[in-house]
Design a protein around this motif. Structure first.
Motif, PDB file in Angstrom:
ATOM      1  N   ALA A  17      -4.681   3.336  -1.348  1.00  0.00           N
ATOM      2  CA  ALA A  17      -4.846   2.041  -1.786  1.00  0.00           C
ATOM      3  C   ALA A  17      -4.983   1.067  -0.589  1.00  0.00           C
TER       4      ALA A  17
ATOM      5  N   PHE B  93      -7.541  -2.492  -3.812  1.00  0.00           N
ATOM      6  CA  PHE B  93      -8.423  -1.393  -4.100  1.00  0.00           C
ATOM      7  C   PHE B  93      -7.874  -0.078  -4.026  1.00  0.00           C
TER       8      PHE B  93
ATOM      9  N   LEU C 206     -13.202   4.374  -0.645  1.00  0.00           N
ATOM     10  CA  LEU C 206     -12.911   3.126   0.468  1.00  0.00           C
ATOM     11  C   LEU C 206     -13.748   3.178   1.602  1.00  0.00           C
TER      12      LEU C 206
ATOM     13  N   LYS D 211     -11.179  -2.693   6.395  1.00  0.00           N
ATOM     14  CA  LYS D 211     -10.498  -3.703   5.355  1.00  0.00           C
ATOM     15  C   LYS D 211     -11.418  -5.161   5.422  1.00  0.00           C
TER      16      LYS D 211
ATOM     17  N   LEU E  46     -13.775  -4.898   2.946  1.00  0.00           N
ATOM     18  CA  LEU E  46     -13.369  -5.112   1.333  1.00  0.00           C
ATOM     19  C   LEU E  46     -13.091  -6.757   1.229  1.00  0.00           C
TER      20      LEU E  46
ATOM     21  N   VAL F 106     -11.754   2.094  -7.462  1.00  0.00           N
ATOM     22  CA  VAL F 106     -12.709   2.470  -6.744  1.00  0.00           C
ATOM     23  C   VAL F 106     -13.206   4.045  -6.380  1.00  0.00           C
TER      24      VAL F 106
ATOM     25  N   CYS G 278      -5.197  -8.823  -3.532  1.00  0.00           N
ATOM     26  CA  CYS G 278      -6.127  -7.762  -4.228  1.00  0.00           C
ATOM     27  C   CYS G 278      -6.059  -6.144  -3.879  1.00  0.00           C
TER      28      CYS G 278
ATOM     29  N   GLU H 227       0.898  -1.048  -0.069  1.00  0.00           N
ATOM     30  CA  GLU H 227       0.123   0.027  -0.034  1.00  0.00           C
ATOM     31  C   GLU H 227       0.738   1.249   0.097  1.00  0.00           C
TER      32      GLU H 227
ATOM     33  N   VAL I 277      -8.391  -3.477  -8.259  1.00  0.00           N
ATOM     34  CA  VAL I 277      -9.953  -2.686  -8.399  1.00  0.00           C
ATOM     35  C   VAL I 277      -9.904  -1.200  -8.099  1.00  0.00           C
TER      36      VAL I 277
ATOM     37  N   ARG J  64     -16.129  -8.253   0.362  1.00  0.00           N
ATOM     38  CA  ARG J  64     -16.602  -7.907  -1.342  1.00  0.00           C
ATOM     39  C   ARG J  64     -15.495  -8.914  -1.922  1.00  0.00           C
ATOM     40  N   VAL J  65     -14.149  -9.064  -1.659  1.00  0.00           N
ATOM     41  CA  VAL J  65     -13.521  -9.904  -2.559  1.00  0.00           C
ATOM     42  C   VAL J  65     -14.000 -11.431  -2.474  1.00  0.00           C
TER      43      VAL J  65
END
Length: 543
Positions: free
Chosen positions: A461, A478, A514, A524, A527, A511, A476, A449, A509, A530-531
């Motif tokens: 990120a 975001f 966040l 997180k 997230l 977005v 992954c 990140e 991804v 969602r993943v």
């Protein structure tokens, strides 16, 4: 710099000596104990080259003499990045003989990681496999340690030491030196790398005393003897490959280590057949590849045990090992910080398939605690805390972090979520730390990140784990960035920062925002959910 570090409280060290866990011997004992006729036995097989125990003693002593001739002294530090070749072990033993304390980086680590390690230890020596003094990595290390203390490994040579050359052009010393050691067995032998959950991996000081006990006990648990032929296919510096029981355990037992350039079946299956390999160590994704690849007429009949560690193994995959590979399975759950758990070779099938083993030493102490710090009942999930005769007592130069992960009694919080099965075995259920376990390679989300945030187009990120049927987890990212930003652009940027390839996000991804927690932190957990919902078990190549 010179390492000045007291790894263990004096009263604790005395207790472990009194119990016989620590013997006051150096780690080089795993090689030097083989004298007389035993010195003629094969220690390492690497390509077409064979090294007897006598060769490893002589060549590592010669390298140690070369290091001393360059002014290296006990307590100095070294940065090493070598591939899976016999020279990795020769250099390791040579440094131990000198009392020089190395960090053994993975061969997949790039300039970013090596520069970070160099900042922490201020090395007096660097040993690399590189394309010459003009190689960017070699050039940076030459600036760090000086060309007269940069040793470069070239193509294999008949005389293994002949494969090395100093970057300043001077030949390697011809003096074989003495095969003894200059280190204090109670002092730091080398630094292991943490999995990394709070930035660049922290350094784990391992002493001769604690690490040699771990090696001896592992070899005993696994029943190793001189007939063992161990396939070193995972990266040689990994704690798993080095000591669980790994190459050092095999050396201790008088067996032979077969070096493999990679763990793929195309490389390993011919080596197993040629050298009659009896033991192999794999991470779960590579075990799955082996299970799918077997059946093409290869001779794996010599295999007796396949160990699997580094990440949790699916019971469905575990059940296939005896039938497909014709050998026994041993699960290993360990950490570079210390504690190692094994399923035993005489455990019942259910235990071997469904658990990750139990602590190997009677001196190991574990606690499984809930979020409030209270013990959980058997079968319930909690966070694993541990201490013992080979579990370290603090990261190097990390007082603030140590205060968070150790309690007043010296128990270390591993960050692993586990439950206790009948019989005392552990079942790994996940992690509490912000870390991604990509096929056994640990990725610190914050590290990636921070590097992404340095890209001019990225405002923020968040990197999370994404379940994957082959690797266990992938990463992954975001990202908040303009619509025109491409994953390929971000990958090039990260590579340009010197980040290792295995740390590059598998999916990006983009977005507009966040999610936040009530206190304003990135949520997180949302997230991750969602993943799981949108991307789990999907093809993860970038678009």
């Amino acid at each position: 710099m010179s390492v000045a570090f007291t790894p263990w409280p004096a009263d604790v060290a005395e207790r472990y000596r009194a119990k016989g866990y620590w013997t006051g011997d150096p780690l080089t004992d795993v090689i030097d104990r083989h004298r007389g006729a035993a010195a003629e036995a094969t220690a390492i097989l690497c390509g077409e080259r064979r090294f007897r125990y006598a060769d490893v003693q002589r060549l590592s002593a010669r390298l140690a003499a070369a290091f001393r001739a360059r002014g290296l002294r006990p307590g100095d530090t070294a940065l090493v990045r070598l591939p899976n070749r016999a020279e990795f072990h020769l250099v390791f033993f040579a440094l131990l003989r000198c009392g020089v304390v190395p960090v053994n980086a993975l061969n997949s680590h790039g300039l970013y990681e090596l520069t970070a390690y160099a900042r922490q230890i201020e090395p007096k020596l660097a040993v690399l496999a590189a394309g010459g003094a003009a190689d960017p990595l070699a050039a940076r290390m030459a600036q760090t340690v000086g060309p007269e203390r940069l040793l470069l490994l070239g193509p294999p040579a008949e005389d293994a030491v002949g494969g090395f050359a100093w970057a300043d052009g001077d030949p390697l010393a011809e003096d074989d030196g003495e095969p003894g050691h200059a280190a204090d067995p109670s002092g730091v032998a080398f630094f292991q790398l943490s999995g990394g959950s709070t930035g660049t991996p922290k350094l784990i000081p391992r002493t001769h005393d604690d690490y040699l006990y771990s090696v001896r006990r592992s070899a005993e648990i696994c029943g190793l003897d001189g007939s063992c032929r161990f396939l070193c296919a995972l990266p040689a510096p990994h704690n798993f490959t080095l000591s669980s029981p790994g190459a050092l355990g095999v050396f201790h037992a008088g067996g032979a280590v077969v070096m493999a350039g990679d763990p793929g079946p195309a490389t390993c299956f011919p080596l197993i057949a040629r050298h009659r390999v009896t033991w192999a160590a794999l991470v779960p994704p590579m075990l799955s590849v082996w299970l799918e690849a077997v059946g093409g007429g290869e001779d794996l009949s010599s295999l007796e045990v396949v160990q699997v560690g580094g990440a949790k193994l699916s019971p469905a995959v575990a059940e296939r090992v005896p039938e497909r590979l014709g050998c026994r399975l041993q699960q290993v759950f360990g950490m570079a910080e210390g504690l190692v758990n094994y399923t035993r070779l005489d455990d019942d099938p259910w235990t071997v398939v469904n658990t990750q083993g139990r602590p190997m030493s009677p001196g190991d102490e574990i606690r499984i605690l809930d979020a409030s710090g209270h013990p959980v009942p058997p079968g319930a999930v909690g966070e694993l805390w541990t201490r013992g005769p080979y579990t370290f007592r603090g990261y190097y130069k990390a007082d603030a972090h140590n205060a968070r992960v150790f309690d007043a009694e010296g128990f270390y919080c591993s960050g692993d979520l586990v439950s206790l099965a009948p019989g005392g075995n552990l079942v790994v259920c996940g992690r509490n730390k912000d870390q991604i376990n990509r096929g056994g390679e640990k990725i610190d989300a914050q590290e990636v990140e921070d590097l992404l945030a340095a890209h001019p187009a990225v405002s923020h990120a968040a990197v999370v784990a994404m379940p994957d049927a082959v690797m266990g987890e992938r990463s992954c990212a975001f990202v908040l960035a303009p619509p025109a930003t491409k994953p390929s652009e971000l990958r090039r940027f990260l590579r340009g920062q010197g980040l290792a390839d295995f740390k590059l996000p598998d999916r990006f991804v983009f977005v507009p925002d966040l999610p936040k927690t009530a206190v304003g932190k990135i949520d997180k957990q949302t997230l991750r959910e969602r993943v799981k919902t949108e991307f789990a078990f999907m093809e993860t190549t970038a678009t």
